[in-house]
Motif scaffolding. Structure first.
Motif, PDB file in Angstrom:
ATOM      1  N   LYS A   4       0.664  -1.189  -0.102  1.00 30.21           N
ATOM      2  CA  LYS A   4      -0.065   0.081   0.039  1.00 30.21           C
ATOM      3  C   LYS A   4       0.668   1.367  -0.024  1.00 30.21           C
ATOM      4  O   LYS A   4       0.485   2.129  -0.519  1.00 30.21           O
ATOM      5  CB  LYS A   4      -0.833  -0.229   1.100  1.00 30.21           C
ATOM      6  CG  LYS A   4      -1.852   1.130   1.337  1.00 30.21           C
ATOM      7  CD  LYS A   4      -2.900   1.298   0.225  1.00 30.21           C
ATOM      8  CE  LYS A   4      -3.999   2.330   0.461  1.00 30.21           C
ATOM      9  NZ  LYS A   4      -3.493   3.614   0.456  1.00 30.21           N
ATOM     10  N   VAL A   7       2.210   1.752  -3.318  1.00 27.50           N
ATOM     11  CA  VAL A   7       1.355   2.214  -4.491  1.00 27.50           C
ATOM     12  C   VAL A   7       1.100   3.731  -4.114  1.00 27.50           C
ATOM     13  O   VAL A   7       0.670   4.792  -5.071  1.00 27.50           O
ATOM     14  CB  VAL A   7       0.053   1.391  -4.144  1.00 27.50           C
ATOM     15  CG1 VAL A   7      -1.170   2.286  -4.988  1.00 27.50           C
ATOM     16  CG2 VAL A   7       0.218  -0.002  -4.616  1.00 27.50           C
ATOM     17  N   ASP A   8       0.799   3.958  -2.741  1.00 32.30           N
ATOM     18  CA  ASP A   8       0.695   5.376  -2.704  1.00 32.30           C
ATOM     19  C   ASP A   8       2.017   6.469  -3.177  1.00 32.30           C
ATOM     20  O   ASP A   8       1.786   7.526  -3.464  1.00 32.30           O
ATOM     21  CB  ASP A   8       0.486   5.850  -0.889  1.00 32.30           C
ATOM     22  CG  ASP A   8      -0.758   4.969  -0.635  1.00 32.30           C
ATOM     23  OD1 ASP A   8      -1.497   5.071  -1.393  1.00 32.30           O
ATOM     24  OD2 ASP A   8      -0.876   4.763   0.843  1.00 32.30           O
ATOM     25  N   CYS A 180      -9.429  -6.130  -4.567  1.00 30.39           N
ATOM     26  CA  CYS A 180      -7.918  -5.674  -4.505  1.00 30.39           C
ATOM     27  C   CYS A 180      -7.457  -5.586  -3.311  1.00 30.39           C
ATOM     28  O   CYS A 180      -8.160  -5.129  -2.364  1.00 30.39           O
ATOM     29  CB  CYS A 180      -7.921  -4.387  -5.415  1.00 30.39           C
ATOM     30  SG  CYS A 180      -5.792  -3.990  -5.472  1.00 30.39           S
ATOM     31  N   VAL A 182      -5.162  -4.357  -2.242  1.00 30.50           N
ATOM     32  CA  VAL A 182      -4.329  -2.904  -1.951  1.00 30.50           C
ATOM     33  C   VAL A 182      -5.320  -1.695  -1.903  1.00 30.50           C
ATOM     34  O   VAL A 182      -5.476  -0.820  -0.786  1.00 30.50           O
ATOM     35  CB  VAL A 182      -3.370  -2.445  -2.975  1.00 30.50           C
ATOM     36  CG1 VAL A 182      -2.891  -1.061  -2.556  1.00 30.50           C
ATOM     37  CG2 VAL A 182      -2.303  -3.391  -2.953  1.00 30.50           C
ATOM     38  N   CYS A 183      -6.186  -1.503  -2.700  1.00 33.12           N
ATOM     39  CA  CYS A 183      -7.014  -0.366  -2.864  1.00 33.12           C
ATOM     40  C   CYS A 183      -8.349  -0.828  -2.241  1.00 33.12           C
ATOM     41  O   CYS A 183      -9.369   0.236  -2.030  1.00 33.12           O
ATOM     42  CB  CYS A 183      -7.235   0.103  -4.261  1.00 33.12           C
ATOM     43  SG  CYS A 183      -8.090  -0.790  -5.502  1.00 33.12           S
ATOM     44  N   ILE A 232      -4.489  -8.528  -6.673  1.00 27.51           N
ATOM     45  CA  ILE A 232      -4.039  -6.991  -6.804  1.00 27.51           C
ATOM     46  C   ILE A 232      -4.529  -6.542  -8.122  1.00 27.51           C
ATOM     47  O   ILE A 232      -4.298  -7.352  -9.169  1.00 27.51           O
ATOM     48  CB  ILE A 232      -2.518  -6.834  -6.950  1.00 27.51           C
ATOM     49  CG1 ILE A 232      -1.770  -7.307  -5.543  1.00 27.51           C
ATOM     50  CG2 ILE A 232      -2.071  -5.405  -7.258  1.00 27.51           C
ATOM     51  CD1 ILE A 232      -0.470  -7.119  -5.513  1.00 27.51           C
ATOM     52  N   SER A 235      -4.296  -1.490 -12.255  1.00 28.42           N
ATOM     53  CA  SER A 235      -3.608  -0.214 -11.692  1.00 28.42           C
ATOM     54  C   SER A 235      -2.681  -0.275 -10.404  1.00 28.42           C
ATOM     55  O   SER A 235      -1.812   0.201 -10.365  1.00 28.42           O
ATOM     56  CB  SER A 235      -4.822   0.839 -11.318  1.00 28.42           C
ATOM     57  OG  SER A 235      -5.452   0.464 -10.321  1.00 28.42           O
ATOM     58  N   CYS A 236      -3.036  -1.072  -9.497  1.00 28.47           N
ATOM     59  CA  CYS A 236      -2.303  -1.161  -8.163  1.00 28.47           C
ATOM     60  C   CYS A 236      -1.068  -2.022  -8.475  1.00 28.47           C
ATOM     61  O   CYS A 236       0.129  -1.710  -8.064  1.00 28.47           O
ATOM     62  CB  CYS A 236      -2.990  -1.619  -7.051  1.00 28.47           C
ATOM     63  SG  CYS A 236      -4.378  -0.697  -6.118  1.00 28.47           S
ATOM     64  N   ALA A 239       1.475   0.156 -10.175  1.00 24.18           N
ATOM     65  CA  ALA A 239       2.038   1.077  -9.271  1.00 24.18           C
ATOM     66  C   ALA A 239       2.786   0.554  -8.244  1.00 24.18           C
ATOM     67  O   ALA A 239       3.785   1.279  -7.924  1.00 24.18           O
ATOM     68  CB  ALA A 239       0.794   1.794  -8.388  1.00 24.18           C
ATOM     69  N   VAL A 240       2.807  -0.689  -7.841  1.00 25.25           N
ATOM     70  CA  VAL A 240       3.772  -1.527  -6.923  1.00 25.25           C
ATOM     71  C   VAL A 240       5.140  -1.305  -7.525  1.00 25.25           C
ATOM     72  O   VAL A 240       5.756  -1.024  -6.928  1.00 25.25           O
ATOM     73  CB  VAL A 240       3.301  -2.869  -6.438  1.00 25.25           C
ATOM     74  CG1 VAL A 240       4.294  -3.532  -6.102  1.00 25.25           C
ATOM     75  CG2 VAL A 240       1.863  -2.726  -5.696  1.00 25.25           C
TER      76      VAL A 240
END
Length: 581
Positions: A4, A7-8, A180, A182-183, A232, A235-236, A239-240
């Motif tokens: 997380k 990703v942020d 997901c 993550v999100c 996941i 998009s995540c 981003a990872v």
């Protein structure tokens, strides 16, 4: 939480393009309408004069053993279909056909059908003009080729991002929709992570490496493969990888050659200062400011911005997470302030810093090269430096932990073998002692005249005997008392001090003829130190690891105190000559 945060962190860069990564290109394929394309080199000397290709951030996805072309820029085998001596012509032909097919789909897609770059590139492949491109010297099938159309890099076309995002989603998606991890949103889930980390950013990796991978059922939870146990979304997942590359390629990293890890750190919000920088610079003014801030008692309460640190290593094409930490900035400042306080030690020379940088502490754990008067380079063959010492010292600084129990015995071995104890090594010894649960009385940073520990007193006596002989000979000796007995005195102080006390009588008689005042002072100090040893507190004959450390710390403190007194009295002695380094 790690995924997380990555990703942020990736989301904090609004300029980043999805499913893109930096790559080095050796060649540029120039395409001009109606002309035969030309292939030109992009290799130029770097700052050190070494040949290097041009770096560009281009569309890219994880490529395993299968044929998987990237869009608008790729290897020679994909773009031109050329096979060198080490490549299989059948496979190269498959790679080239797949690349051409991808270009055709791009030009025919809703995103690319109105894009002049996509149409021109597809038309060039249909025309057969690429068959007439001459082959330059020195090419190989896996060198990168950057494609330009009318001098514009093809990867910069407006239709690239939407088309490539859809293409990667098609390839990497498992056709499954779910929640997901993550999100927390429901959407298409990935089979595999679409991005890789360049091998240069991951110590131990021999190829570009992926963070998450389960190739066989036996490795996965509940016998699931790929990302089945770590759902996941597309998009995540992108981003990872992007976030991981961004943190590992930032200036806020630490990695030395020959070590097994790379540490990266970042903050999730704005901060006034970065205390981690002090670990690597040890700037005296900044360290003092940090100590004052922490001692005020307000730092931990005010600085609540989360600090994140990630330590990774590599194994072929896999990223191994060796450490992950998240804590408030105030706690980090408190731990780093304690780090400097715990290894502060009196110096032998006035220009030295009593608090050491991380790199210097890592360096002094290696072999001392007497002929070259330096420590072996980090990562050098035969340096005899622990593989994970960089990571161990950083974790001690950031987390406030004791050093691993293996560090102190290794350092003592190097001191005995090298015959060298300098300020940085003494600082590391004090750090290990201060943080050891076996140390009942924590040693002071400077000479402790009230310390009655027998090993500490033995170290002070050894330094005093060394000083007496030095004054008698004016430093003109080929082999000194320290040269003969130092290594043995660490493990058996009694034998060295008994012999030294006998020799001291002759040294003092000789010294009285030329420097009577110095002789009186030396004899008085020697008698006082021996007088502190009693039947209940004798000179050790066999020393433990802790006693060896206390001996060396007493030895260093006594020498540093004497050098400081010489400088204060403005004598003609040169402290640099008195330091047997």
């Amino acid at each position: 939480m790690l995924v997380k945060r990555l990703v942020d962190h990736a989301a904090s860069d609004p300029t980043a393009k999805p499913f893109h990564r930096s790559r080095q290109f050796h060649w540029q394929l120039r395409i001009t309408p109606g002309q035969v394309p030309s292939l030109e080199t992009l290799v130029r000397p770097d700052a050190k004069g070494r040949p290097r290709g041009a770096d560009h951030v281009v569309p890219a996805a994880v490529r395993t053993v299968g044929v998987a072309p990237n869009l608008a820029a790729d290897d020679v085998q994909y773009v031109l279909g050329w096979a060198d001596e080490t490549s299989k012509p059948e496979r190269v032909a498959q790679c080239h056909a797949a690349f051409v097919e991808l270009v055709e789909r791009w030009a025919a897609s809703p995103e690319g059908q109105h894009d002049p770059i996509a149409r021109e590139l597809a038309g060039c492949y249909r025309s057969g003009l690429l068959k007439h491109v001459p082959q330059p010297d020195g090419w190989t099938s896996k060198q990168g080729v950057l494609i330009t159309v009318d001098e514009v890099p093809a990867y910069q076309a407006e239709s690239v991002v939407p088309f490539w995002t859809a293409e990667v989603t098609r390839r990497k998606g498992g056709g499954v929709t779910g929640l997901c991890l993550v999100c927390g949103k429901t959407g298409p889930l990935l089979d595999t992570v679409p991005g890789k980390v360049p091998s240069r950013l991951v110590p131990g990796a021999t190829n570009d490496a992926a963070l998450i991978s389960v190739n066989e059922r036996v490795f996965g939870y509940d016998l699931t493969t790929q990302l089945g146990c770590s759902p996941i979304c597309v998009s995540c997942g992108e981003a990872v990888s992007a976030g991981l590359v961004r943190v590992l390629d930032s200036p806020h990293t630490a990695s030395y050659g020959g070590q097994d890890s790379r540490l990266a750190w970042w903050f999730t919000g704005p901060v006034d200062s970065d205390p981690m920088e002090l670990v690597f610079t040890a700037d005296p003014d900044d360290v003092n400011a940090l100590l004052r801030s922490v001692h005020s008692g307000k730092t931990v309460e005010v600085d609540t911005t989360p600090f994140c640190s990630l330590t990774v290593g590599g194994n072929v094409a896999r990223v191994m997470v060796r450490g992950w930490l998240e804590m408030p900035l105030g706690t980090l400042k408190k731990n780093i302030a304690a780090w400097f306080a715990d290894h502060e030690v009196s110096t032998l020379h006035p220009e030295e810093n009593p608090r050491q940088s991380h790199e210097k502490l890592v360096r002094v754990t290696g072999r001392w090269l007497r002929a070259e008067r330096r420590y072996a380079f980090i990562g050098a063959k035969g340096a005899d430096r622990p593989d994970r010492i960089q990571r161990d010292l950083l974790q001690a600084a950031i987390r406030g932990r004791p050093l691993p129990t293996s560090v102190l015995p290794h350092l003592l071995h190097r001191v005995r073998t090298d015959g060298r104890l300098d300020t940085a090594r003494a600082a590391l010894i004090r750090l290990a002692l201060v943080r050891s649960p076996l140390t009942t009385e924590k040693p002071m940073p400077e000479l402790d005249r009230d310390n009655r520990d027998a090993a500490y007193l033995a170290g002070r006596i050894f330094a005093t005997l060394e000083a007496i002989q030095y004054d008698v000979s004016d430093g003109k000796l080929n082999t000194t008392y320290g040269d003969r007995y130092f290594a043995g005195a660490i493990t058996n102080p009694r034998a060295a001090l008994v012999n030294g006390r006998k020799d001291a009588n002759a040294w003092l008689r000789k010294l009285r003829r030329t420097k009577k005042g110095a002789s009186i002072n030396h004899e008085k100090q020697l008698d006082e130190l021996f007088g502190l040893l009693t039947a209940d507190n004798p000179i050790p004959s066999r020393t433990s690891i802790t006693q060896q450390s206390m001996f060396l710390l007493g030895y260093h403190h006594q020498r540093a105190d004497r050098f400081a007194a010489i400088r204060a009295n403005k004598t003609k002695s040169d402290p640099s000559e008195e330091n047997p380094e």
